[in-house]
Design an enzyme around this catalytic site. Structure first.
Site, mmCIF file in Angstrom:
data_model
loop_
_atom_site.group_PDB
_atom_site.id
_atom_site.type_symbol
_atom_site.label_atom_id
_atom_site.label_comp_id
_atom_site.label_asym_id
_atom_site.label_seq_id
_atom_site.Cartn_x
_atom_site.Cartn_y
_atom_site.Cartn_z
ATOM 1 N N ASN A 57 1.145 -1.307 0.486
ATOM 2 C CA ASN A 57 0.266 0.317 0.067
ATOM 3 C C ASN A 57 0.392 1.511 0.117
ATOM 4 O O ASN A 57 2.032 0.752 0.794
ATOM 5 C CB ASN A 57 -1.653 0.111 1.310
ATOM 6 C CG ASN A 57 -0.538 -0.234 2.334
ATOM 7 O OD1 ASN A 57 0.464 -1.005 2.969
ATOM 8 N ND2 ASN A 57 -0.871 0.527 3.422
ATOM 9 N N GLU A 59 0.486 5.330 0.742
ATOM 10 C CA GLU A 59 -0.664 6.671 0.873
ATOM 11 C C GLU A 59 0.615 8.094 0.636
ATOM 12 O O GLU A 59 1.395 7.819 0.047
ATOM 13 C CB GLU A 59 -0.844 6.309 2.730
ATOM 14 C CG GLU A 59 -1.201 5.546 3.077
ATOM 15 C CD GLU A 59 -1.513 5.001 4.344
ATOM 16 O OE1 GLU A 59 -2.213 3.751 4.802
ATOM 17 O OE2 GLU A 59 -0.835 5.709 5.324
ATOM 18 N N CYS A 68 -3.821 0.510 -2.290
ATOM 19 C CA CYS A 68 -4.068 -0.921 -1.862
ATOM 20 C C CYS A 68 -3.009 -1.395 -2.835
ATOM 21 O O CYS A 68 -2.926 -1.670 -3.615
ATOM 22 C CB CYS A 68 -4.985 -1.828 -1.614
ATOM 23 S SG CYS A 68 -6.701 -0.821 -0.628
ATOM 24 N N GLU A 70 -3.271 -4.637 -3.241
ATOM 25 C CA GLU A 70 -3.422 -5.768 -4.106
ATOM 26 C C GLU A 70 -3.588 -4.321 -5.379
ATOM 27 O O GLU A 70 -3.558 -5.554 -6.224
ATOM 28 C CB GLU A 70 -5.112 -6.437 -3.586
ATOM 29 C CG GLU A 70 -4.521 -6.847 -2.264
ATOM 30 C CD GLU A 70 -5.262 -6.323 -1.047
ATOM 31 O OE1 GLU A 70 -5.788 -6.523 -0.271
ATOM 32 O OE2 GLU A 70 -4.827 -5.147 -1.007
ATOM 33 N N CYS A 106 -10.312 -5.020 0.591
ATOM 34 C CA CYS A 106 -11.105 -4.389 0.549
ATOM 35 C C CYS A 106 -12.261 -4.229 -0.811
ATOM 36 O O CYS A 106 -11.826 -5.598 -2.109
ATOM 37 C CB CYS A 106 -11.042 -2.332 0.451
ATOM 38 S SG CYS A 106 -10.121 -1.776 -1.522
ATOM 39 N N CYS A 109 -10.706 -3.471 -4.608
ATOM 40 C CA CYS A 109 -9.937 -4.709 -4.788
ATOM 41 C C CYS A 109 -10.192 -5.755 -4.946
ATOM 42 O O CYS A 109 -9.662 -6.624 -6.074
ATOM 43 C CB CYS A 109 -8.472 -4.797 -3.996
ATOM 44 S SG CYS A 109 -7.551 -3.461 -3.244
#
Length: 154
Positions: A57, A59, A68, A70, A106, A109
């Site tokens: 991930n 940010e 993310c 994935e 999530c 994803c």
């Protein structure tokens, strides 16, 4: 509808190949840039040509903007290995090294994974875990998003 998956109590119960992929995801997790949420996630993908790719991930200060692990790994795979198929993917997540709760992907994803699985016309095995302990393994991404939409729904 019956969802098919397996649960393992510890990483030691995994096959050698699954354990290798989980460890690669853990390495990727340790390199995640999660300065805002402090929640690091790593992903590892095994391609049909034997190559293992990783993602984590990412940010930024416009948090929660970011991407993310994935999707980082999947999009990299699609961009750089467009003719390869994903055989298996592992995800390791946790705020710290003590997390033993498997963290599932999530919704965004899940949709990307399912769409890529549909696109490649081959199931993707998917494992997710915390930093230790229990592992959950699905034999296809469609099992964790059974009521999906695709181009036929548009």
């Amino acid at each position: 509808m019956k969802v098919k998956y397996e649960e393992y109590s510890t990483w030691n119960e995994l096959s050698k190949d699954d354990l290798l992929l989980v460890n690669k995801a853990k390495e990727a997790r340790n390199l995640a840039y999660a300065n805002y949420s402090k929640f690091k996630v790593g992903a590892a993908i095994l391609l049909d040509n034997g190559i293992i790719l990783t993602g984590n991930n990412q940010e930024n200060a416009a948090y929660p903007s970011g991407l993310c692990a994935e999707r980082t790994a999947i999009f990299y795979t699609i961009a750089n290995y467009p003719s390869s198929k994903i055989i298996r993917m592992a995800v390791v997540a946790g705020k710290d090294d003590t997390n033993s709760i498997p963290i599932s992907p999530c919704g965004a994803c899940r949709q990307v994974l399912l769409e890529y699985e549909h696109r490649q016309k081959k199931p993707i095995e998917f494992l997710f875990t915390g930093m230790k302990g229990k592992v959950i393994k699905f034999f296809q991404c469609a099992d964790f998003l059974p009521f999906f939409f695709d181009e036929n729904s548009l």
